[in-house]
Design a protein around this motif. Structure first.
Motif, PDB file in Angstrom:
ATOM      1  N   HIS A 137       2.394  64.094 -24.308  1.00 14.08           N
ATOM      2  CA  HIS A 137       2.201  63.729 -23.434  1.00 14.08           C
ATOM      3  C   HIS A 137       0.481  63.544 -23.603  1.00 14.08           C
ATOM      4  O   HIS A 137      -0.114  64.410 -24.696  1.00 14.08           O
ATOM      5  N   LEU A 138      -0.768  62.494 -24.070  1.00 13.26           N
ATOM      6  CA  LEU A 138      -1.545  62.323 -24.725  1.00 13.26           C
ATOM      7  C   LEU A 138      -2.909  62.209 -23.943  1.00 13.26           C
ATOM      8  O   LEU A 138      -2.684  61.024 -23.041  1.00 13.26           O
ATOM      9  N   THR A 139      -3.355  63.174 -23.187  1.00 12.42           N
ATOM     10  CA  THR A 139      -4.397  62.898 -22.088  1.00 12.42           C
ATOM     11  C   THR A 139      -5.194  62.661 -23.367  1.00 12.42           C
ATOM     12  O   THR A 139      -5.614  62.313 -24.310  1.00 12.42           O
ATOM     13  N   THR A 140      -6.455  61.499 -22.286  1.00 18.31           N
ATOM     14  CA  THR A 140      -7.775  61.301 -23.001  1.00 18.31           C
ATOM     15  C   THR A 140      -8.773  62.129 -22.872  1.00 18.31           C
ATOM     16  O   THR A 140      -9.889  62.374 -23.829  1.00 18.31           O
ATOM     17  N   LEU A 141      -8.526  63.152 -22.942  1.00 23.79           N
ATOM     18  CA  LEU A 141      -8.858  65.267 -23.483  1.00 23.79           C
ATOM     19  C   LEU A 141      -8.938  65.186 -25.405  1.00 23.79           C
ATOM     20  O   LEU A 141     -10.145  65.238 -25.544  1.00 23.79           O
ATOM     21  N   VAL A 169       1.265  57.525 -23.842  1.00 21.83           N
ATOM     22  CA  VAL A 169       0.160  57.271 -24.036  1.00 21.83           C
ATOM     23  C   VAL A 169      -0.644  56.636 -22.915  1.00 21.83           C
ATOM     24  O   VAL A 169      -0.455  55.572 -22.146  1.00 21.83           O
ATOM     25  N   ASP A 170      -1.389  57.167 -21.971  1.00 19.94           N
ATOM     26  CA  ASP A 170      -2.298  56.078 -20.889  1.00 19.94           C
ATOM     27  C   ASP A 170      -3.337  55.216 -20.997  1.00 19.94           C
ATOM     28  O   ASP A 170      -3.355  54.044 -20.847  1.00 19.94           O
ATOM     29  N   GLN A 171      -4.304  55.183 -22.339  1.00 19.30           N
ATOM     30  CA  GLN A 171      -5.225  53.613 -22.993  1.00 19.30           C
ATOM     31  C   GLN A 171      -4.845  53.883 -24.048  1.00 19.30           C
ATOM     32  O   GLN A 171      -4.946  55.184 -24.998  1.00 19.30           O
TER      33      GLN A 171
END
Length: 423
Positions: A137-141, A169-171
């Motif tokens: 999972h790709l975090t925004t951090l 990916v969230d964003q």
């Protein structure tokens, strides 16, 4: 302030079991506005909480504390507090309030940049990602961590996270920045193949409008393609968005013209073009990469000689490739041999270079293991893509969009073989 003291008491009493922490979470959400109203007075209360035991409550207090403007002097204090919290907090608690945790980590990044000490943020930010991230999972951090690695020149630490597979990916902006910063880190480590892969992901990602990240990535994509592959094609793959296919070239005209000069194979023309446009390349912070492009042309021209000659003198190589001396030609050939770009031997007595075939027979145990590992990886990737395809094909939003965009008649609606009609 009495209400804050009562809240601290609740945090201390409701942080031991999962059911207690769930109750505490509701209490903290209700008290969130009050915490922000008292944000300037909360710092002393943090000393009454243990970040390893009272992680959720500590997080709510810390997020409120850092919500206002922070001076350089305050930043020094907060950087120490946040770094200590990230290191010792319980992952299962902070995951109950991921937005709060991300907010605190992003402010931490801003504060180390305010102090002009990006290196101080690298290790804590990596720890934060590990505690927040679920598998693949790709975090925004992630982009913030890679930015700190870039600014502090900790490229090897950045590479450690780029080797991991990402499937969620969230964003979209997080993906663009992750791949762009990651590409720059790989360039810094001379990992041009991986850099191309990441920059390619930026320029071919779905986009409804052109964005600055894609434009800058495309400039570096052109340069790295020339360095690594010795060529560049201006046509993007069909799966790239129509917006990228139409507009990217227009924003990167000096770079596409550089690629055309490179493809001509004439070093003098390339050097003249670079000199004439050096200010533009320097303003884009790409002049160093452009110089590597010029240097790579010598290598490409030497590689072309291996396709024509079995033996050649260093003097002839220098003359053909337009190097200043046989010694300079020898240095280029030795470096290419060391990098595995050509296979050759140099006779020091007569200055002759003998070009050889690739000695790899592809039958050693190590090579078989590498091939098997690649096959296993591809099989695993194929299974994941199949699962993703099945999930997407059942997604109501996708089906609705596909239904609206479907043409009135599909090719499959017609018979493939014309039928004879009786008139």
């Amino acid at each position: 302030m009495n209400s804050m003291e009562g809240l601290v008491t609740q945090i201390q009493g409701l942080s031991s079991t999962a059911s207690d922490v769930a109750l505490l979470q509701n209490t903290l959400k209700q008290a969130d506005d009050a915490l922000h109203a008292e944000s300037t007075r909360l710092l002393p209360f943090l000393e009454q909480l243990d970040p390893s035991k009272h992680s959720l409550g500590y997080l709510f207090f810390l997020e409120a504390c850092t919500s206002g403007p922070v001076s350089k002097e305050q930043a020094s204090t907060f950087v120490l507090i946040i770094a200590r919290f990230i290191s010792s907090c319980a992952a299962e608690q902070i995951r109950l309030a991921p937005d709060k945790f991300i907010s605190v980590c992003k402010r931490f990044k801003d504060q180390v940049l305010l102090l002009e000490e990006p290196l101080r943020g690298v290790a804590p930010m990596l720890t934060a990602i590990r505690k927040l991230q679920s598998a693949e999972h790709l975090t925004t951090l992630h982009p913030d961590f890679l930015l700190l690695c870039l600014l502090s020149k900790c490229y090897k630490i950045g590479l450690s996270i780029l080797e991991e597979d990402i499937f969620e990916v969230d964003q979209p902006r997080d993906l663009f920045l992750y791949c762009y910063y990651g590409g720059m880190i790989c360039i810094g480590q001379k990992r041009f193949r991986k850099a191309l892969e990441l920059l390619h992901s930026v320029v071919t990602a779905p986009m409804s409008t052109i964005n600055a990240i894609a434009v800058e990535a495309y400039k570096k994509y052109i340069l790295v393609s020339l360095i690594h592959n010795g060529q560049f094609s201006t046509s993007l793959p069909k799966y790239a968005s129509s917006v990228a296919q139409r507009n990217l070239k227009n924003f990167c005209q000096p770079y596409t013209e550089l690629a055309n000069c490179y493809n001509n194979g004439k070093i003098a023309e390339l050097e003249t073009y670079v000199l004439a446009n050096s200010e533009k390349f320097e303003s884009d912070n790409n002049l160093g990469l452009v110089k590597q492009v010029v240097s790579s042309m010598y290598k490409r021209n030497i590689q072309r000689l291996t396709q024509t000659y079995l033996t050649l003198s260093l003097q002839d190589i220098a003359n053909t490739v337009h190097l200043n001396s046989p010694k300079e030609a020898e240095m280029h050939v030795l470096q290419m041999i060391q990098d595995g770009e050509i296979y050759a031997t140099i006779n020091q007595k007569d200055g002759m270079v003998r070009f050889l075939e690739d000695p790899e027979q592809y039958k050693t145990c190590e090579m078989i293991e590498r091939v098997d590992s690649s096959i296993q990886r591809l099989m695993s990737l194929s299974k994941k893509l199949t699962v993703m395809d099945e999930l997407m094909s059942c997604d109501p939003l996708y089906l609705a969009k596909a239904g609206r965009e479907r043409q009135r008649f599909d090719f499959d609606d017609f018979d493939t073989v014309p039928q004879r009609f009786n008139i």
